[in-house]
Design an enzyme around this catalytic site. Structure first.
Site, mmCIF file in Angstrom:
data_model
loop_
_atom_site.group_PDB
_atom_site.id
_atom_site.type_symbol
_atom_site.label_atom_id
_atom_site.label_comp_id
_atom_site.label_asym_id
_atom_site.label_seq_id
_atom_site.Cartn_x
_atom_site.Cartn_y
_atom_site.Cartn_z
ATOM 1 N N TYR A 14 -21.767 -9.317 -1.340
ATOM 2 C CA TYR A 14 -20.740 -8.403 -1.856
ATOM 3 C C TYR A 14 -21.225 -7.688 -3.106
ATOM 4 C CZ TYR A 14 -17.211 -10.691 1.149
ATOM 5 O OH TYR A 14 -16.489 -11.181 2.204
ATOM 6 N N LEU A 18 -5.230 -6.506 6.700
ATOM 7 C CA LEU A 18 -4.674 -5.156 6.731
ATOM 8 C C LEU A 18 -5.587 -4.175 7.466
ATOM 9 C CD1 LEU A 18 -3.126 -4.861 3.148
ATOM 10 C CD2 LEU A 18 -1.918 -5.112 5.324
ATOM 11 N N GLY A 63 -7.159 -1.516 5.572
ATOM 12 C CA GLY A 63 -6.116 -0.681 4.981
ATOM 13 C C GLY A 63 -5.318 0.107 5.990
ATOM 14 N N LEU A 99 -3.372 -0.962 8.229
ATOM 15 C CA LEU A 99 -2.031 -1.526 8.383
ATOM 16 C C LEU A 99 -1.174 -1.434 7.122
ATOM 17 C CD1 LEU A 99 -2.927 -4.560 10.668
ATOM 18 C CD2 LEU A 99 -1.406 -2.648 11.241
ATOM 19 N N THR A 100 -1.629 -0.664 6.151
ATOM 20 C CA THR A 100 -0.733 -0.271 5.050
ATOM 21 C C THR A 100 0.055 0.973 5.436
ATOM 22 O OG1 THR A 100 -2.333 1.217 3.982
ATOM 23 C CG2 THR A 100 -2.412 -1.125 3.356
ATOM 24 N N GLY A 101 -0.477 1.705 6.418
ATOM 25 C CA GLY A 101 0.143 2.954 6.835
ATOM 26 C C GLY A 101 -0.397 4.173 6.125
ATOM 27 N N LYS A 102 -1.323 3.976 5.184
ATOM 28 C CA LYS A 102 -1.774 5.125 4.379
ATOM 29 C C LYS A 102 -2.650 6.107 5.149
ATOM 30 C CE LYS A 102 -5.578 2.497 2.237
ATOM 31 N NZ LYS A 102 -6.038 1.914 0.944
#
Length: 350
Positions: free
Chosen positions: A53, A240, A243, A245-248
């Site tokens: 990372y 998510l 991301g 599945l945040t809807g962004k």
């Protein structure tokens, strides 16, 4: 926050785990420290990192995330207040990451011992609570691949016996408390378990860190039964879906500074069927008075085979919302609606 048992290790972890893979790429050292302080102050006692990372990985940023955590530990002196997990990277040939991680590493005894010592030094700690094999050496279906149709004629990888024996040395030396797997399969998980069953003096595999979210429930096919029957819980990553599945990213949006806007490689969860599923999950969330983020994270956290849900954030606003989902419990009607969508659009992004 609820604590859950990490397999049969005696270690207890919060049901929300703080993921760190953006630190050093999308987050600064100061922001990483701020996230750590907030998480610990709000019930999270589990931190997950890895030597490779931040992501996307690169020679210039290699192990930066561990160094950020190490500087925080040095400054705060709170090492015994939390459970720390890291990972040794798997093979890094030309088709994966490159040769900068220990010059094309494997899971031989020498590589495991070297990698662990280097990680401990970067993290400013004498021990890791959980040390994980980031991905298998052998040919296997991971990172979005489905199935294994054939095997190489002359496939070579470190014997699982040698790997577990080396990890057992680290346990005896007090450098790790337990070991786990990541991006693993049912076959691999049972082979690691079998090594302990052959010799009870060797460590027993504690956990499996695999992707799990509303767009990829493939863990339920085979591995969830192992988790439940053998007390080897899932540490769910990508809850998510990068991301999505945040809807962004709905309706083609790509917010400035977001992962999909910055990095072309993160396309795993952007398939047409996934977009259809996201719209239907968004409606279920809205009808339940929840955000899509709350619905998605709560679904993962309350699965019986999940030991901890690894959330990640690039902003404090995201982090606060993600941690707060620990208090959200989905009712039977919401779960039935989710499973109805899943029955029609099963695992669009494995």
């Amino acid at each position: 926050m609820e604590q859950r048992k990490l397999g049969r290790t005696g270690i207890e972890v919060s049901k929300i785990c703080l993921g760190t893979m953006t630190w050093g790429e999308q987050n600064t050292e100061q922001e990483a420290h701020e996230q750590l302080d907030y998480a610990l102050a709000n019930g999270v006692n589990f931190i997950d990192t890895a030597e490779m990372y931040p992501v996307p990985p690169g020679k210039e940023t290699y192990a930066t995330t561990e160094r950020y955590i190490g500087s925080w530990i040095k400054a705060r002196g709170k090492r015994d207040d939390f459970v720390l997990a890291s990972k040794i990277a798997g093979p890094t040939g030309a088709n994966r990451l490159g040769s900068y991680i220990r010059n094309g590493n494997d899971f031989s005894r020498a590589q495991i011992l070297e990698a662990c010592d280097a990680g401990l030094q970067r993290l400013n700690t004498d021990y890791l609570d959980l040390y994980q094999l980031h991905w298998p050496e052998r040919k296997v279906n991971f990172f979005g691949k489905l199935g294994v149709a054939d095997l190489p004629d002359n496939e070579a990888f470190t014997p699982i016996e040698e790997i577990v024996d080396a990890l057992g040395e680290l346990v005896k030396q007090g450098k790790i408390r337990a070991f786990g797997l990541s991006n693993e399969t049912p076959w691999g998980t049972m082979r690691y378990l079998n090594r302990h069953e052959q010799n009870a003096d060797l460590p027993r595999v504690a956990s499996v860190q695999n992707p799990y979210n509303l767009l990829n429930r493939s863990y339920e096919v085979g591995l969830s039964e192992i988790s439940l029957r053998e007390d080897i819980p899932l540490l769910a990553y990508s809850p998510l879906a990068f991301g999505v599945l945040t809807g962004k990213y709905r309706h083609g949006a790509k917010p400035e500074g977001s992962r999909l806007a910055l990095f072309e490689r993160f396309q795993r969860y952007t398939k047409p069927k996934a977009e259809e599923a996201v719209e239907r999950y968004a409606k279920i969330a809205g009808d339940a008075g929840l955000t899509l983020t709350q619905l998605s994270l709560a679904f993962v956290t309350q699965q019986a085979f999940v030991g901890s849900n690894i959330i990640g954030a690039t902003t404090m606003e995201q982090l606060c919302e993600n941690i707060a989902t620990a208090e959200v419990v989905l009712g039977e009607d919401v779960l039935n609606a989710i499973n109805g969508v899943h029955a029609e659009i099963s695992n669009p992004c494995p």
